[in-house]
Scaffold this motif. Sequence first.
Motif, mmCIF file in Angstrom:
data_model
loop_
_atom_site.group_PDB
_atom_site.id
_atom_site.type_symbol
_atom_site.label_atom_id
_atom_site.label_comp_id
_atom_site.label_asym_id
_atom_site.label_seq_id
_atom_site.Cartn_x
_atom_site.Cartn_y
_atom_site.Cartn_z
ATOM 1 N N LEU A 1 0.740 -12.608 14.807
ATOM 2 C CA LEU A 1 2.011 -13.141 14.352
ATOM 3 C C LEU A 1 2.168 -12.924 12.857
ATOM 4 C CD1 LEU A 1 2.060 -16.500 16.336
ATOM 5 C CD2 LEU A 1 3.144 -14.338 16.935
ATOM 6 N N VAL A 2 3.238 -12.220 12.467
ATOM 7 C CA VAL A 2 3.521 -11.963 11.060
ATOM 8 C C VAL A 2 4.629 -12.909 10.612
ATOM 9 C CG1 VAL A 2 4.344 -10.261 9.397
ATOM 10 C CG2 VAL A 2 2.864 -9.547 11.280
ATOM 11 N N ALA A 3 4.402 -13.600 9.496
ATOM 12 C CA ALA A 3 5.420 -14.509 8.972
ATOM 13 C C ALA A 3 6.576 -13.716 8.376
ATOM 14 C CB ALA A 3 4.796 -15.404 7.897
ATOM 15 N N PRO A 4 7.802 -14.243 8.423
ATOM 16 C CA PRO A 4 8.913 -13.578 7.745
ATOM 17 C C PRO A 4 8.552 -13.355 6.279
ATOM 18 C CG PRO A 4 9.716 -15.388 9.074
ATOM 19 C CD PRO A 4 8.225 -15.480 9.082
ATOM 20 N N THR A 5 8.752 -12.138 5.809
ATOM 21 C CA THR A 5 8.267 -11.753 4.485
ATOM 22 C C THR A 5 9.391 -11.139 3.665
ATOM 23 O OG1 THR A 5 6.053 -11.383 5.372
ATOM 24 C CG2 THR A 5 6.577 -10.313 3.282
ATOM 25 N N LEU A 6 9.536 -11.619 2.435
ATOM 26 C CA LEU A 6 10.518 -11.103 1.493
ATOM 27 C C LEU A 6 9.780 -10.666 0.232
ATOM 28 C CD1 LEU A 6 13.564 -10.720 0.842
ATOM 29 C CD2 LEU A 6 13.515 -13.017 -0.158
ATOM 30 N N ILE A 7 9.989 -9.394 -0.172
ATOM 31 C CA ILE A 7 9.307 -8.842 -1.349
ATOM 32 C C ILE A 7 10.366 -8.339 -2.329
ATOM 33 C CG2 ILE A 7 7.486 -7.289 -2.134
ATOM 34 C CD1 ILE A 7 6.950 -6.691 0.841
ATOM 35 N N ASP A 8 10.332 -8.854 -3.558
ATOM 36 C CA ASP A 8 11.284 -8.451 -4.584
ATOM 37 C C ASP A 8 10.644 -7.445 -5.547
ATOM 38 O OD1 ASP A 8 13.593 -8.337 -6.070
ATOM 39 O OD2 ASP A 8 13.480 -10.389 -6.826
ATOM 40 N N HIS A 9 11.482 -6.775 -6.320
ATOM 41 C CA HIS A 9 11.038 -5.799 -7.317
ATOM 42 C C HIS A 9 10.240 -4.643 -6.692
ATOM 43 C CE1 HIS A 9 12.469 -8.216 -10.680
ATOM 44 N NE2 HIS A 9 11.965 -9.263 -10.065
ATOM 45 N N VAL A 10 10.641 -4.250 -5.492
ATOM 46 C CA VAL A 10 10.029 -3.074 -4.856
ATOM 47 C C VAL A 10 10.587 -1.834 -5.541
ATOM 48 C CG1 VAL A 10 9.927 -1.734 -2.711
ATOM 49 C CG2 VAL A 10 9.601 -4.222 -2.666
ATOM 50 N N THR A 11 9.739 -0.829 -5.747
ATOM 51 C CA THR A 11 10.152 0.410 -6.396
ATOM 52 C C THR A 11 9.998 1.581 -5.424
ATOM 53 O OG1 THR A 11 7.931 0.659 -7.313
ATOM 54 C CG2 THR A 11 9.585 -0.422 -8.710
ATOM 55 N N PRO A 12 10.687 2.692 -5.683
ATOM 56 C CA PRO A 12 10.656 3.823 -4.749
ATOM 57 C C PRO A 12 9.286 4.449 -4.535
ATOM 58 C CG PRO A 12 12.557 4.007 -6.192
ATOM 59 C CD PRO A 12 11.712 2.889 -6.731
ATOM 60 N N ASP A 13 8.314 4.161 -5.386
ATOM 61 C CA ASP A 13 6.978 4.740 -5.199
ATOM 62 C C ASP A 13 6.116 3.920 -4.243
ATOM 63 O OD1 ASP A 13 6.893 2.658 -7.151
ATOM 64 O OD2 ASP A 13 4.922 3.363 -7.791
ATOM 65 N N MET A 14 6.656 2.848 -3.690
ATOM 66 C CA MET A 14 5.904 1.993 -2.761
ATOM 67 C C MET A 14 6.224 2.367 -1.319
ATOM 68 S SD MET A 14 6.511 -1.656 -4.686
ATOM 69 C CE MET A 14 6.104 -1.875 -6.420
ATOM 70 N N ASP A 15 5.215 2.405 -0.470
ATOM 71 C CA ASP A 15 5.420 2.751 0.944
ATOM 72 C C ASP A 15 6.430 1.840 1.624
ATOM 73 O OD1 ASP A 15 3.698 4.891 0.876
ATOM 74 O OD2 ASP A 15 2.001 3.809 1.764
ATOM 75 N N ILE A 16 6.432 0.561 1.262
ATOM 76 C CA ILE A 16 7.308 -0.401 1.925
ATOM 77 C C ILE A 16 8.781 -0.056 1.720
ATOM 78 C CG2 ILE A 16 7.497 -2.090 0.038
ATOM 79 C CD1 ILE A 16 6.967 -2.914 3.765
ATOM 80 N N ALA A 17 9.074 0.772 0.711
ATOM 81 C CA ALA A 17 10.456 1.204 0.469
ATOM 82 C C ALA A 17 10.928 2.213 1.511
ATOM 83 C CB ALA A 17 10.577 1.804 -0.934
ATOM 84 N N TRP A 18 9.999 2.884 2.185
ATOM 85 C CA TRP A 18 10.364 3.997 3.070
ATOM 86 C C TRP A 18 9.831 3.864 4.489
ATOM 87 C CZ3 TRP A 18 13.931 6.024 0.401
ATOM 88 C CH2 TRP A 18 13.837 6.066 -0.997
ATOM 89 N N VAL A 19 8.680 3.235 4.681
ATOM 90 C CA VAL A 19 8.044 3.167 5.996
ATOM 91 C C VAL A 19 8.615 1.990 6.782
ATOM 92 C CG1 VAL A 19 5.858 2.893 7.231
ATOM 93 C CG2 VAL A 19 5.942 4.202 5.088
ATOM 94 N N GLU A 20 8.936 2.229 8.047
ATOM 95 C CA GLU A 20 9.453 1.161 8.903
ATOM 96 C C GLU A 20 8.290 0.335 9.445
ATOM 97 O OE1 GLU A 20 12.351 0.622 12.808
ATOM 98 O OE2 GLU A 20 11.214 2.459 12.574
ATOM 99 N N PRO A 21 8.147 -0.934 9.005
ATOM 100 C CA PRO A 21 7.011 -1.727 9.480
ATOM 101 C C PRO A 21 7.220 -2.276 10.889
ATOM 102 C CG PRO A 21 8.319 -3.035 7.977
ATOM 103 C CD PRO A 21 8.944 -1.655 8.006
ATOM 104 N N PHE A 22 8.453 -2.262 11.379
ATOM 105 C CA PHE A 22 8.799 -2.858 12.668
ATOM 106 C C PHE A 22 8.274 -4.278 12.735
ATOM 107 C CE2 PHE A 22 9.860 -2.476 17.253
ATOM 108 C CZ PHE A 22 11.089 -1.870 17.070
ATOM 109 N N ALA A 23 8.541 -4.992 11.666
ATOM 110 C CA ALA A 23 8.106 -6.373 11.502
ATOM 111 C C ALA A 23 9.114 -7.063 10.590
ATOM 112 C CB ALA A 23 6.703 -6.404 10.873
ATOM 113 N N PRO A 24 9.095 -8.391 10.513
ATOM 114 C CA PRO A 24 10.061 -9.093 9.670
ATOM 115 C C PRO A 24 9.665 -9.024 8.199
ATOM 116 C CG PRO A 24 8.628 -10.682 10.689
ATOM 117 C CD PRO A 24 8.242 -9.336 11.249
#
Length: 202
Positions: A110-133
């Motif tokens: 179980l993954v908790a709902p997650t909010l990440i601020d100040h993400v930049t284009p060099d981070m994987d989370i900016a482009w990869v679909e986690p299929f998670a909240p």
Amino acid sequence: MLVQHPRVDMVSFTGSTETGQSLARKAAMIPLQLELGGKDAAIVLSDADLEATASDIVSGAFAYSGQRCTAVKRVLAVDASSAQGAVRMTEAAVAKGARLVLGGTREGNLVAPTLIDHVTPDMDIAWVEPFAPVLPIIRVRNAEEAVRLANRSEYGLQAAIFSRDVDVAMHVGLALDVGTVQINGTTALVFNMRPLDLETVR
């Protein structure tokens, strides 16, 4: 076997990009319809109604526990490797300077709902679909930069634009390389789409 069988006239597949590419090579001459995931962008312009926008984005990101391709990408039940991957992407973004606002944890699968601020284009989370909240926020200087970053994604399902000016929103929407653009509403499955209420954007 199915895509190569002589009695199959058409194939429609929803799943990963890798599997879709493999099917495309094997399907040869039969029609093939592919839906291969998404990383839908929500563009919030400076004049947006922030309270309504936040509500729509939360709904779009976390409805169906983030397990739909048209999510703007509550507790999520996934397999162990997917859960671990979502948390690892979050941790990697934080290690590079992003700020964890909410969540970032898991308990078993179980993954908790997650909010990440100040993400930049060099981070994987900016482009990869986690299929998670897991919802990253990338801060941009203007609508042009937002469009450029939205169009850099390998996916092009949907996008959402939030603005009180319908003409500006339409102009931005026309510049996006996606199949569907929602104005002042979240990205959605077809049966959840609602018509544009012009009064809310004037």
